[in-house]
Design a protein around this motif. Structure first.
Motif, PDB file in Angstrom:
ATOM      1  N   GLN A 217       3.624   1.230  13.556  1.00 52.04           N
ATOM      2  CA  GLN A 217       2.641   1.238  12.479  1.00 52.04           C
ATOM      3  C   GLN A 217       1.223   1.047  13.028  1.00 52.04           C
ATOM      4  O   GLN A 217       0.276   1.683  12.555  1.00 52.04           O
ATOM      5  CB  GLN A 217       2.965   0.126  11.477  1.00 52.04           C
ATOM      6  N   THR A 224      -4.271   7.866  13.108  1.00 50.96           N
ATOM      7  CA  THR A 224      -4.676   8.480  11.849  1.00 50.96           C
ATOM      8  C   THR A 224      -6.165   8.281  11.600  1.00 50.96           C
ATOM      9  O   THR A 224      -6.887   9.210  11.236  1.00 50.96           O
ATOM     10  CB  THR A 224      -3.877   7.880  10.678  1.00 50.96           C
ATOM     11  N   LYS A 225      -6.625   7.052  11.815  1.00 50.20           N
ATOM     12  CA  LYS A 225      -8.017   6.704  11.502  1.00 50.20           C
ATOM     13  C   LYS A 225      -8.984   7.156  12.589  1.00 50.20           C
ATOM     14  O   LYS A 225     -10.073   7.679  12.287  1.00 50.20           O
ATOM     15  CB  LYS A 225      -8.119   5.183  11.323  1.00 50.20           C
ATOM     16  N   GLU A 267      -9.273  -2.282   7.300  1.00 50.56           N
ATOM     17  CA  GLU A 267      -8.793  -0.895   7.247  1.00 50.56           C
ATOM     18  C   GLU A 267      -7.296  -0.827   7.543  1.00 50.56           C
ATOM     19  O   GLU A 267      -6.560  -0.073   6.893  1.00 50.56           O
ATOM     20  CB  GLU A 267      -9.566  -0.040   8.256  1.00 50.56           C
ATOM     21  N   ILE A 270      -5.303  -1.954   4.485  1.00 52.05           N
ATOM     22  CA  ILE A 270      -5.233  -0.900   3.460  1.00 52.05           C
ATOM     23  C   ILE A 270      -4.199   0.146   3.855  1.00 52.05           C
ATOM     24  O   ILE A 270      -3.407   0.620   3.025  1.00 52.05           O
ATOM     25  CB  ILE A 270      -6.619  -0.260   3.256  1.00 52.05           C
ATOM     26  N   TYR A 271      -4.176   0.498   5.126  1.00 47.18           N
ATOM     27  CA  TYR A 271      -3.202   1.480   5.629  1.00 47.18           C
ATOM     28  C   TYR A 271      -1.775   0.959   5.483  1.00 47.18           C
ATOM     29  O   TYR A 271      -0.888   1.663   4.997  1.00 47.18           O
ATOM     30  CB  TYR A 271      -3.513   1.774   7.096  1.00 47.18           C
ATOM     31  N   ALA A 273      -0.636  -1.372   3.519  1.00 49.51           N
ATOM     32  CA  ALA A 273      -0.244  -1.565   2.121  1.00 49.51           C
ATOM     33  C   ALA A 273       0.443  -0.319   1.564  1.00 49.51           C
ATOM     34  O   ALA A 273       1.312  -0.412   0.695  1.00 49.51           O
ATOM     35  CB  ALA A 273      -1.478  -1.907   1.281  1.00 49.51           C
ATOM     36  N   LYS A 274       0.106   0.834   2.114  1.00 49.17           N
ATOM     37  CA  LYS A 274       0.703   2.094   1.674  1.00 49.17           C
ATOM     38  C   LYS A 274       1.897   2.491   2.527  1.00 49.17           C
ATOM     39  O   LYS A 274       2.902   3.003   2.012  1.00 49.17           O
ATOM     40  CB  LYS A 274      -0.359   3.197   1.711  1.00 49.17           C
ATOM     41  N   GLU A 275       1.826   2.256   3.835  1.00 54.13           N
ATOM     42  CA  GLU A 275       2.817   2.800   4.761  1.00 54.13           C
ATOM     43  C   GLU A 275       3.929   1.831   5.154  1.00 54.13           C
ATOM     44  O   GLU A 275       5.026   2.254   5.508  1.00 54.13           O
ATOM     45  CB  GLU A 275       2.116   3.276   6.046  1.00 54.13           C
ATOM     46  N   GLU A 277       6.998  -0.676   5.300  1.00 50.86           N
ATOM     47  CA  GLU A 277       8.230  -0.918   4.552  1.00 50.86           C
ATOM     48  C   GLU A 277       8.929  -2.145   5.126  1.00 50.86           C
ATOM     49  O   GLU A 277       9.340  -2.160   6.293  1.00 50.86           O
ATOM     50  CB  GLU A 277       9.151   0.300   4.622  1.00 50.86           C
TER      51      GLU A 277
END
Length: 302
Positions: A217, A224-225, A267, A270-271, A273-275, A277
């Motif tokens: 992660q 990604t960023k 940042e 935030i990433y 929180a979505k990705e 698991e």
């Protein structure tokens, strides 16, 4: 002594993956045609409760079985998805004081199947817990792991059983994972004769949780960023700023920037929180290699 409110412990949702639970008692008015139970045989009535009678060195006889149309209890196998409960009992060890043995041991023998049911293994779980009701959490985790990864050999049962008795064994705090990260910054440059020199800023992340899924992660976020990054041992380095200028080049230099570190952690939060698991983090934690397994979606963009 351990108390329950009835002679039977009902096993609920045995055919629903990850939903197995147990409740004390037997609802004689239930309209279900068939139900699974554990029956505790060594009981004596005390007021409105049942007290399990301890037999030194033997414990409780706990019989698994079913109840058909509220007519009668009968012994039968109990399988919860990929886990068959071969035997379950509570025994006692310790010093006999004032007529009471002061330590109870919960024991369970489990037959674990692979997802295709073509192979199986026997594992034994021993716990110092004095009640049965956290037990379904263990069964659900094992079944979810097999459902995700197919092979029981990828699950580190010794590690799982050891951690399961500890409070918060399955707690995962993203805030804690992120806050303990340490991010150091370096400015660097490259001389290019006849052209603008190249200048860039690198972020080096250390003190990363040793969990392969979480490390994936971290890599996924930076690639990604910031479109860059690589591992150097347990540290991850990424170029977060890059520019060209007609100015003198210099060697690699460390600089401190709490504000930049805070921004990157925000940042990252935030990433994640979505990705992120939680289940995949725990699967990696208790896998035999500590690695994410082949059917975990890679966090690293292709």
């Amino acid at each position: 002594m351990v108390y329950i409110n009835a002679e039977f412990i009902e096993c609920n949702k045995v055919h629903m993956l990850g939903m197995f639970s147990m409740t004390g008692g037997c609802d004689e008015k239930s309209e279900k045609p068939f139900r699974y139970f554990f029956k505790i045989d060594t009981l004596k009535r005390q007021g409105i409760k049942y007290e399990q009678t301890l037999i030194p060195g033997i414990g409780f006889k706990i019989e698994k079985g079913g109840w058909y149309q509220n007519i009668a209890f009968f012994p039968c196998p109990l399988t919860v998805f990929y886990t068959q409960i071969e035997e379950i009992k509570q025994t006692t060890i310790g010093t006999y004081i004032d007529g009471t043995y002061h330590r109870d041991i919960f024991l369970a023998k489990l037959k674990i199947y692979n997802k295709d049911f073509l192979d199986w293994k026997i594992v034994e779980y021993k716990s110092n817990r004095n009640d049965y009701f956290p037990f379904p959490l263990l069964i659900n985790f094992v079944n979810n792991f097999i459902a995700a990864h197919s092979d029981f050999n990828k699950l580190d049962f010794d590690n799982l059983f050891s951690e399961f008795d500890k409070p918060g064994w399955n707690n995962v705090s993203l805030e804690d994972l992120i806050s303990k990260l340490k991010i150091s910054f370096y400015s660097d440059s490259q001389s290019r004769p006849g052209k603008d020199n190249h200048f860039w800023t690198s972020a080096v992340v250390t003190n990363i949780e040793t969990n392969r899924y979480f490390k994936n992660q971290i890599e996924g976020f930076f690639k990604t960023k910031y479109k860059s990054g690589n591992w150097n041992g347990d540290a991850f380095e990424s170029t977060i700023e890059s520019d060209y200028a007609w100015a003198a080049s210099h060697s690699r230099e460390y600089f401190d920037s709490p504000g930049l570190e805070q921004r990157i952690k925000l940042e990252l939060g935030i990433y994640l929180a979505k990705e992120f698991e939680k289940a995949e983090f725990l699967f990696s934690k208790f896998s035999t290699s500590g690695e994410t397994l082949e059917n975990i979606k890679s966090a690293v963009p292709k």
